[in-house]
Design a protein around this motif. Structure first.
Motif, mmCIF file in Angstrom:
data_model
loop_
_atom_site.group_PDB
_atom_site.id
_atom_site.type_symbol
_atom_site.label_atom_id
_atom_site.label_comp_id
_atom_site.label_asym_id
_atom_site.label_seq_id
_atom_site.Cartn_x
_atom_site.Cartn_y
_atom_site.Cartn_z
ATOM 1 N N GLU A 10 0.874 -1.294 -0.012
ATOM 2 C CA GLU A 10 -0.003 0.142 -0.081
ATOM 3 C C GLU A 10 0.764 1.119 0.131
ATOM 4 O OE1 GLU A 10 -3.166 -0.096 2.750
ATOM 5 O OE2 GLU A 10 -3.076 1.983 3.159
ATOM 6 N N LYS A 11 0.436 2.149 -0.685
ATOM 7 C CA LYS A 11 1.025 3.735 -0.693
ATOM 8 C C LYS A 11 0.141 4.584 -0.424
ATOM 9 C CE LYS A 11 4.021 6.682 -1.342
ATOM 10 N NZ LYS A 11 5.380 7.072 -0.302
ATOM 11 N N LEU A 19 -1.996 3.758 -3.737
ATOM 12 C CA LEU A 19 -2.310 2.342 -4.324
ATOM 13 C C LEU A 19 -2.557 1.447 -3.001
ATOM 14 C CD1 LEU A 19 1.252 2.397 -6.131
ATOM 15 C CD2 LEU A 19 -1.216 2.020 -6.930
ATOM 16 N N GLU A 20 -3.475 0.467 -3.235
ATOM 17 C CA GLU A 20 -3.808 -0.255 -2.173
ATOM 18 C C GLU A 20 -3.982 -1.804 -2.460
ATOM 19 O OE1 GLU A 20 -7.518 1.143 -0.421
ATOM 20 O OE2 GLU A 20 -8.646 0.528 -2.123
ATOM 21 N N GLY A 41 -1.567 6.065 -10.225
ATOM 22 C CA GLY A 41 -0.241 5.574 -9.349
ATOM 23 C C GLY A 41 0.618 4.590 -9.959
ATOM 24 N N LYS A 42 0.680 4.588 -11.636
ATOM 25 C CA LYS A 42 1.639 3.505 -12.031
ATOM 26 C C LYS A 42 2.856 4.020 -11.977
ATOM 27 C CE LYS A 42 0.506 4.633 -16.135
ATOM 28 N NZ LYS A 42 -0.815 5.356 -16.241
ATOM 29 N N ALA A 54 8.804 5.753 -0.651
ATOM 30 C CA ALA A 54 8.789 4.708 0.669
ATOM 31 C C ALA A 54 7.442 3.976 0.581
ATOM 32 C CB ALA A 54 8.923 5.366 1.855
ATOM 33 N N ILE A 55 7.715 2.434 1.111
ATOM 34 C CA ILE A 55 6.558 1.843 0.907
ATOM 35 C C ILE A 55 5.527 2.060 2.506
ATOM 36 C CG2 ILE A 55 5.598 -0.759 1.598
ATOM 37 C CD1 ILE A 55 8.381 -1.441 -0.205
ATOM 38 N N SER A 56 4.388 2.279 2.221
ATOM 39 C CA SER A 56 3.702 2.689 3.458
ATOM 40 C C SER A 56 3.171 1.362 4.278
ATOM 41 C CB SER A 56 2.347 3.394 2.949
ATOM 42 O OG SER A 56 2.958 4.511 2.057
ATOM 43 N N LYS A 57 2.667 0.397 3.473
ATOM 44 C CA LYS A 57 2.126 -0.703 4.432
ATOM 45 C C LYS A 57 2.601 -1.964 3.270
ATOM 46 C CE LYS A 57 -1.742 0.351 7.036
ATOM 47 N NZ LYS A 57 -3.168 0.460 6.766
ATOM 48 N N GLY A 58 2.630 -3.188 3.919
ATOM 49 C CA GLY A 58 2.584 -4.301 3.256
ATOM 50 C C GLY A 58 4.181 -4.587 2.889
ATOM 51 N N ASN A 59 4.437 -5.621 2.158
ATOM 52 C CA ASN A 59 5.804 -5.659 1.806
ATOM 53 C C ASN A 59 5.978 -5.883 0.353
ATOM 54 O OD1 ASN A 59 5.142 -8.307 1.457
ATOM 55 N ND2 ASN A 59 5.844 -8.821 3.971
#
Lengths: 264, 275
Positions: A10-11, A19-20, A41-42, A54-59
């Motif tokens: 997620e971003k 992005l989610e 969001g591409k 940076a990545i907000s969530k997830g991996n």
């Protein structure tokens, strides 16, 4: 183990979700083309691969390890423009990667190391068909030649994956066709893994082995920023299947979204 | 009839048109000078070109009886030495700090406000401090040029470094460049021609600071001479000296322009042939 995998990636910027819920895994040698409406969001996604966002969530794992949070030699990139260094000649641009590697202090090699770098660079330049312009500066090259140069430069590092952000978006249709042949040839010869953003759905079908459509699945008219885009279609493309049939299949699959309006 | 913005003079007539204002000014001067000299042949304010030429020739050839030096050349070398050393030091500091400020956010955060404030201090206002700190010798004059010119160069180069497309910095990193290598191989070569250009613009103020410092305390120098002979209303020396300084400034400017065009052809690619 797959080359690149994402789990619930997620971003978001503050409350603005871009992005989610991205889940995928990409094997080595795949050619993934990314399409979607402008601003979906591409490019943000590509920047996450690149390490500048940076990545907000997830991996997001590259070779099983979290992707580095800054650009590195394992991920090559070609942008729509400004991809080459204006102060270096064609040869200098392509040699740069090797020089940076062999001369840590000066970033410029001399003597045997230099001859070695020149030889290597010349081979790369030959591959993209720029041998006649070795000593020209980028401003003396056409748009298509500049993109060829950018590709040769990016491939010097033998990156794990090559990220292309609308690399042919500014080129004439004829030149674009040449570039398609070039990138397809390089992809096959060197077993590259490529991610390419494009606005041209035909191009996406023609080049890729896998097509990702980015779009929002949920939409709240009261709060347009509450939900982000995700990969709504993840289609394998077989090269011998005619493009028209696939477009038809997309229609039947019910691609009745914003993407359809803007792309098809 | 074409629009005015589309009418361009041909190459030859451009020269003539460029010469025209100079000729007009010369004619105005000559007529004024003639009028004054007709009234009073000993008038010193608007000397004839012949008087100026002979005074200038005298300064350029006659040795001083006491020191054995020729005034014009002593003055010229003294002034050129000061301005060249001053500008060279400024350019070096400007380039180094400009690159560091433009390339490394952690350094920029510390230095950028200081440079902005420093660039707003009127250099002439701290000239007394320089004279007190460095004495009235060469150091104070060079320091004035450095203090006056460096902040401008730093700000210009830092701004230009920040305007370089991010794509280039990212690209360099994907080619395996370290921070040091990015500064050395991406920022330095792209900022050097910019430095030459910024230095050209800064030369005007460098001359200003030089002449001002020389006017206040010096034993020789172009600015010193002008302010010395002012006491005798020697316009026949002052005017040729001003012309001489202008010529030197013009030559320095052209040398920088030529160097930039020869050494960095790619930098000048965007420029049209308008002149």
């Amino acid at each position: 183990m797959s080359l690149l995998s994402a789990k619930r990636l997620e971003k978001h910027y503050g409350h603005h979700v871009v992005l989610e819920n991205l889940n995928f895994s990409v094997e080595q040698g795949e050619f993934v083309t990314l399409v979607g409406a402008s601003g979906c969001g591409k490019t943000t996604f590509l920047k996450m691969l690149l390490g500048t966002e940076a990545i907000s969530k997830g991996n997001l794992l590259l070779d099983g390890k979290p992707i580095p949070n800054e650009p590195g030699p394992d991920r090559g990139v070609v942008f729509q423009k400004y991809s080459v260094f204006p102060h270096l000649t064609v040869l200098g641009n392509v040699m740069m990667a090797d020089e940076l590697h062999s001369a840590k202090l000066l970033g410029k090699s001399f003597g045997t190391a230099k001859r070695h770098a020149i030889e290597k660079a010349q081979a790369r330049i030959e591959e993209v068909g720029l041998s006649h312009a070795l000593n020209k500066y980028p401003h003396e090259l056409s748009g298509g030649m500049q993109q060829r140069l950018a590709i040769a430069q990016a491939l010097m590092m033998r990156p794990r994956m090559l990220l292309l952000d609308e690399p042919f978006g500014a080129l004439d249709p004829g030149i674009r066709q040449d570039m398609h042949e070039l990138i397809t040839r390089l992809w096959q010869e060197q077993q590259l893994t490529i991610f390419m953003i494009t606005h041209d759905l035909k191009e996406a079908f023609e080049l890729g082995t896998r097509l990702w459509v980015f779009d929002k699945t949920r939409h709240d008219p009261q709060a347009p920023e509450a939900y982000g885009a995700t990969i709504t279609y993840d289609l394998p493309i077989s090269r011998d299947r005619p493009t028209a049939a696939l477009t038809e299949a997309l229609h039947q699959g019910g691609l009745k979204t914003h993407t359809q309006e803007t792309l098809l | 009839m074409k629009r005015l913005i589309n009418l361009a003079p041909s190459r030859g007539s451009r020269w003539l048109l460029g010469l025209l204002p100079f000729l007009l000014l010369a004619m105005v001067y000559l007529s004024l000078s003639n009028a004054r000299l007709a009234e009073n042949p000993n008038d010193r304010l608007l000397p004839t070109p012949a008087t100026m030429a002979s005074s200038f020739y005298h300064l350029a050839t006659a040795e001083n009886v006491r020191t054995g030096q020729i005034v014009l050349w002593t003055d010229t070398f003294a002034s050129l030495e000061r301005i060249l050393i001053g500008v060279a030091i400024s350019a070096f500091i400007g380039l180094v700090v400009g690159i560091l400020n433009g390339g490394i956010p952690l350094i920029r955060a510390k230095l950028s406000p200081l440079v902005t404030v420093a660039s707003l201090i009127p250099p002439m206002a701290i000239l007394p401090i320089l004279f007190i700190a460095f004495g009235t010798g060469e150091a104070a004059k060079i320091a004035l040029i450095v203090i006056g010119v460096t902040p401008f160069l730093i700000r210009d180069l830092q701004g230009h470094a920040l305007r370089l497309p991010d794509e280039q910095l990212i690209k360099a990193q994907t080619l395996g460049a370290s921070s040091w290598q990015v500064l050395l191989r991406v920022l330095l070569p792209q900022l050097t021609p910019r430095l030459l250009n910024a230095t050209r613009l800064a030369l005007g103020s460098a001359w200003l600071f030089l002449i001002a410092a020389e006017a206040i305390a010096a034993q020789e120098g172009l600015g010193y001479r002008i302010f010395l002979v002012r006491r005798y209303l020697s316009m026949d020396v002052i005017l040729p000296y001003v012309a001489w300084i202008t010529l030197l400034a013009f030559l320095l400017d052209q040398i920088l322009a030529w160097t930039s065009r020869l050494a960095f052809p790619w930098y000048h690619s965007g420029e049209g042939d308008k002149s």
